[in-house]
Design a protein around this motif. Sequence first.
Motif, PDB file in Angstrom:
ATOM      1  N   LEU A  20       0.784  -1.150  -0.174  1.00 45.92           N
ATOM      2  CA  LEU A  20       0.115   0.141   0.114  1.00 45.92           C
ATOM      3  C   LEU A  20       0.897   1.317   0.109  1.00 45.92           C
ATOM      4  CD1 LEU A  20      -2.953   1.199   0.325  1.00 45.92           C
ATOM      5  CD2 LEU A  20      -2.474   1.216   2.620  1.00 45.92           C
ATOM      6  N   ARG A  21       1.810   1.013   0.857  1.00 46.47           N
ATOM      7  CA  ARG A  21       2.516   2.410   0.992  1.00 46.47           C
ATOM      8  C   ARG A  21       3.423   2.991  -0.164  1.00 46.47           C
ATOM      9  NH1 ARG A  21       4.006   0.612   6.588  1.00 46.47           N
ATOM     10  NH2 ARG A  21       5.513  -0.862   5.561  1.00 46.47           N
ATOM     11  N   ILE A  22       3.736   1.715  -1.231  1.00 41.59           N
ATOM     12  CA  ILE A  22       4.747   1.908  -2.338  1.00 41.59           C
ATOM     13  C   ILE A  22       3.752   2.411  -3.549  1.00 41.59           C
ATOM     14  CG2 ILE A  22       5.543   0.706  -4.329  1.00 41.59           C
ATOM     15  CD1 ILE A  22       6.823  -1.245  -2.384  1.00 41.59           C
ATOM     16  N   VAL A  23       2.376   1.767  -3.581  1.00 42.91           N
ATOM     17  CA  VAL A  23       1.361   2.372  -4.433  1.00 42.91           C
ATOM     18  C   VAL A  23       0.891   3.736  -4.444  1.00 42.91           C
ATOM     19  CG1 VAL A  23      -0.875   2.079  -5.371  1.00 42.91           C
ATOM     20  CG2 VAL A  23       0.649   0.056  -4.911  1.00 42.91           C
ATOM     21  N   VAL A  24       0.683   4.000  -2.987  1.00 42.75           N
ATOM     22  CA  VAL A  24       0.219   5.445  -2.788  1.00 42.75           C
ATOM     23  C   VAL A  24       1.387   6.400  -2.801  1.00 42.75           C
ATOM     24  CG1 VAL A  24      -0.807   6.753  -0.767  1.00 42.75           C
ATOM     25  CG2 VAL A  24      -1.710   4.581  -1.144  1.00 42.75           C
ATOM     26  N   ASN A  25       2.825   5.910  -2.077  1.00 49.04           N
ATOM     27  CA  ASN A  25       3.606   6.855  -2.343  1.00 49.04           C
ATOM     28  C   ASN A  25       4.045   7.270  -3.898  1.00 49.04           C
ATOM     29  OD1 ASN A  25       4.517   7.807  -0.013  1.00 49.04           O
ATOM     30  ND2 ASN A  25       5.912   6.105   0.609  1.00 49.04           N
ATOM     31  N   ARG A  26       3.939   6.303  -4.721  1.00 47.68           N
ATOM     32  CA  ARG A  26       4.253   6.503  -6.191  1.00 47.68           C
ATOM     33  C   ARG A  26       3.232   7.595  -6.752  1.00 47.68           C
ATOM     34  NH1 ARG A  26       4.900   1.134  -8.763  1.00 47.68           N
ATOM     35  NH2 ARG A  26       2.746   0.984  -8.761  1.00 47.68           N
ATOM     36  N   ALA A  27       1.593   7.371  -6.335  1.00 45.65           N
ATOM     37  CA  ALA A  27       0.915   8.163  -6.832  1.00 45.65           C
ATOM     38  C   ALA A  27       1.145   9.670  -6.260  1.00 45.65           C
ATOM     39  CB  ALA A  27      -0.469   7.809  -6.237  1.00 45.65           C
ATOM     40  N   ALA A  28       1.712   9.802  -5.063  1.00 47.46           N
ATOM     41  CA  ALA A  28       1.907  11.043  -4.407  1.00 47.46           C
ATOM     42  C   ALA A  28       2.846  11.655  -5.116  1.00 47.46           C
ATOM     43  CB  ALA A  28       2.191  10.728  -2.806  1.00 47.46           C
ATOM     44  N   GLU A  29       3.933  11.096  -5.647  1.00 45.11           N
ATOM     45  CA  GLU A  29       5.162  11.560  -6.253  1.00 45.11           C
ATOM     46  C   GLU A  29       4.573  12.031  -7.785  1.00 45.11           C
ATOM     47  OE1 GLU A  29       8.208   8.841  -6.497  1.00 45.11           O
ATOM     48  OE2 GLU A  29       8.676   8.918  -4.272  1.00 45.11           O
ATOM     49  N   LYS A  30       3.880  11.373  -8.474  1.00 46.05           N
ATOM     50  CA  LYS A  30       3.206  11.862  -9.686  1.00 46.05           C
ATOM     51  C   LYS A  30       2.459  12.921  -9.407  1.00 46.05           C
ATOM     52  CE  LYS A  30       1.035  10.733 -13.670  1.00 46.05           C
ATOM     53  NZ  LYS A  30       1.468  10.828 -14.971  1.00 46.05           N
ATOM     54  N   MET A  31       1.603  13.024  -8.337  1.00 47.96           N
ATOM     55  CA  MET A  31       0.837  14.131  -8.212  1.00 47.96           C
ATOM     56  C   MET A  31       1.657  15.371  -7.693  1.00 47.96           C
ATOM     57  SD  MET A  31      -1.880  15.413  -7.923  1.00 47.96           S
ATOM     58  CE  MET A  31      -3.119  14.329  -8.132  1.00 47.96           C
ATOM     59  N   GLN A  32       2.641  15.381  -7.425  1.00 44.84           N
ATOM     60  CA  GLN A  32       3.685  16.361  -6.785  1.00 44.84           C
ATOM     61  C   GLN A  32       4.354  16.725  -8.058  1.00 44.84           C
ATOM     62  OE1 GLN A  32       4.172  17.175  -3.600  1.00 44.84           O
ATOM     63  NE2 GLN A  32       5.630  18.949  -4.307  1.00 44.84           N
ATOM     64  N   LEU A  33       4.719  15.869  -9.344  1.00 42.95           N
ATOM     65  CA  LEU A  33       5.341  16.384 -10.467  1.00 42.95           C
ATOM     66  C   LEU A  33       4.138  16.941 -11.106  1.00 42.95           C
ATOM     67  CD1 LEU A  33       7.340  13.162 -11.728  1.00 42.95           C
ATOM     68  CD2 LEU A  33       8.158  15.520 -11.250  1.00 42.95           C
ATOM     69  N   LEU A  34       2.890  16.587 -11.159  1.00 44.67           N
ATOM     70  CA  LEU A  34       2.012  17.189 -11.959  1.00 44.67           C
ATOM     71  C   LEU A  34       1.803  18.745 -11.454  1.00 44.67           C
ATOM     72  CD1 LEU A  34      -0.987  14.671 -12.402  1.00 44.67           C
ATOM     73  CD2 LEU A  34       0.420  15.786 -13.957  1.00 44.67           C
ATOM     74  N   HIS A  35       1.883  19.143 -10.138  1.00 45.74           N
ATOM     75  CA  HIS A  35       1.887  20.451  -9.656  1.00 45.74           C
ATOM     76  C   HIS A  35       3.022  21.076 -10.196  1.00 45.74           C
ATOM     77  CE1 HIS A  35      -1.663  20.594  -6.678  1.00 45.74           C
ATOM     78  NE2 HIS A  35      -1.188  19.101  -6.024  1.00 45.74           N
ATOM     79  N   GLU A  36       4.058  20.524  -9.974  1.00 47.81           N
ATOM     80  CA  GLU A  36       5.345  21.439 -10.385  1.00 47.81           C
ATOM     81  C   GLU A  36       5.406  21.645 -11.942  1.00 47.81           C
ATOM     82  OE1 GLU A  36       8.157  19.520  -6.863  1.00 47.81           O
ATOM     83  OE2 GLU A  36       8.763  19.198  -9.155  1.00 47.81           O
ATOM     84  N   THR A  37       4.819  20.582 -12.678  1.00 43.92           N
ATOM     85  CA  THR A  37       4.695  21.090 -14.093  1.00 43.92           C
ATOM     86  C   THR A  37       3.671  22.120 -14.232  1.00 43.92           C
ATOM     87  OG1 THR A  37       4.823  18.739 -14.262  1.00 43.92           O
ATOM     88  CG2 THR A  37       4.316  20.022 -16.389  1.00 43.92           C
ATOM     89  N   ARG A  38       2.540  22.212 -13.655  1.00 39.34           N
ATOM     90  CA  ARG A  38       1.556  22.923 -13.827  1.00 39.34           C
ATOM     91  C   ARG A  38       1.913  24.415 -13.224  1.00 39.34           C
ATOM     92  NH1 ARG A  38      -3.189  20.945 -10.879  1.00 39.34           N
ATOM     93  NH2 ARG A  38      -2.851  18.985 -12.149  1.00 39.34           N
ATOM     94  N   ALA A  39       2.669  24.439 -12.310  1.00 32.24           N
ATOM     95  CA  ALA A  39       3.180  25.629 -11.632  1.00 32.24           C
ATOM     96  C   ALA A  39       4.242  26.439 -12.785  1.00 32.24           C
ATOM     97  CB  ALA A  39       3.991  25.568 -10.346  1.00 32.24           C
TER      98      ALA A  39
END
Length: 500
Positions: free
Chosen positions: A115-134
Amino acid sequence: MDKTDKPMSVLVVDDEKDIRDACERILTRIGFQVLTASTGAAALEVMSRNSVPILLLDLKMPGMDGMQVLTHVREMDETTLVIMITGFATVETAIEAMKNGAYDFIAKPFEPEQLRIVVNRAAEKMQLLHETRALEEERNRTLADLHTEKTRIRTIVESLPDGVGVTNSQGQMVLMNPAFLQLLDLPPDCAPGKPIEACIADNEFCNLIREISQGWHVDYEDIPSHELDVSDEKFLLARSRPVLGEKNQCLGAVVNLVDITSMKIIDRMKSEFVAKVSHELRSPLSTIHEQLAHVLSEMLEESSGVDPHILQRAKEKTHGLISLIGDLLDLSRIEAGIVTQEPTSVCIDELLKNIVDFMGTRAKGKNQSLLLDLPDQPLPALMADPLALESIFGNLIANALNYTPQGGLIRVRAELAGISIRVSVIDNGFGIGARHLEKIFDRFYRVKDENTRFITGTGLGLPIVKGLVDSLGGFIDVESTPASGSTFTVTLPVKEADSS
Ligand code: ADP
């Protein structure tokens, strides 16, 4: 996940309480903020009130199942990353869910680590999306700023009261503000792209702009300004400078136009006033002068006892005033562009000989040597008004005699210089200090020092000389060193008899 920021939210949607609690415990421990919902409807309700970047969604639920919830979620917020929770038997459905926009899936039963791996991977992806959008937003903002800046500069140029025009390196107009068009009497909708000659009817200035556009004048100091006569009633002062690129390469020229009509009119009125007053003063003054001379001679004959010096002085003063008025009238005529006589073919050698002969007596009076150097070959004839030439060289030689002490040497040298005749008047007199040199051609300017204190003059000789030389299409130059002497050089073009 960026631990320094606010914790990222994860919504766990599962009808099994144990799963929800287990997920909450595991994810809270690694820094997520966990929200829970036991049905699809409850999940959508939570999502409508909170921003949910990550959704853990059970596929099999009573009522609205995971697939239906996924469809709604995609409609509500397409950025939410959805991780499907599936049973062993429903892997294929999970793949179907991925096709419908789920981001990942995790199969039940799962270990905490999974669970940790899957959710962390999603969180990283989300972080990247935020940065790209910014970054994207930042870029858009910069572009918008640039656009606003450009528009603002354009508006300022458009609103300038002075005319501004810009050419490219081929001498074509690329920008003309409304004042530029109006000052040059061009139509307001005149489009850029035309050669400069189509806009400015002054060949000399257009040639200068072309030279500047091609990078011939990098030294700003030597670029002359021009006066443009657009009509009898419109006068412009035109200046041009190169437009340089980042590597100092010349991209074109910028032309600045200022309306100087009112100044010209005032100047013209002043000249007309001076001419009128001078004219009105001349005849009565001449009469007084003659009468004084008459009275003086009679008194001297009768030896009346009146001090003749007083009358002599009065006579000198009136004579001085008459010559001042004569100079003023000459100057007015020259400035008004009135040529006194039609140009005729003048033999400059002869003309100079006559002036030097005439002035010889004055030179002798001061024990000065006045010499004339002429080339062996006779000089070509000049097409000019002979009176103008007499006035030019008469004034220069008279000045040389005046401002050179007793026993000095004055040389007048004439020579051929290409297609021009050059005449220099060289003296070894008082000389002129550098700070006066620029001003001696101004009206009424006289150098006042120990040497010149007792020399009378009007300060109008050199302006007259300059005006006449200009009207003949020539130019005058002066070099001088105090206590060593001065050289005035006049260069006049030799014109063909029929070209004048
Ligand atoms: P004016 O001689 O009547 O004063 P000009 O206009 O002819 O007026 O000359 C202006 C001033 O320039 C003179 O007053 C004098 O100071 C200076 N100047 C002209 N020619 C010479 C010269 N050859 N040597 C020294 N100073 C001169």
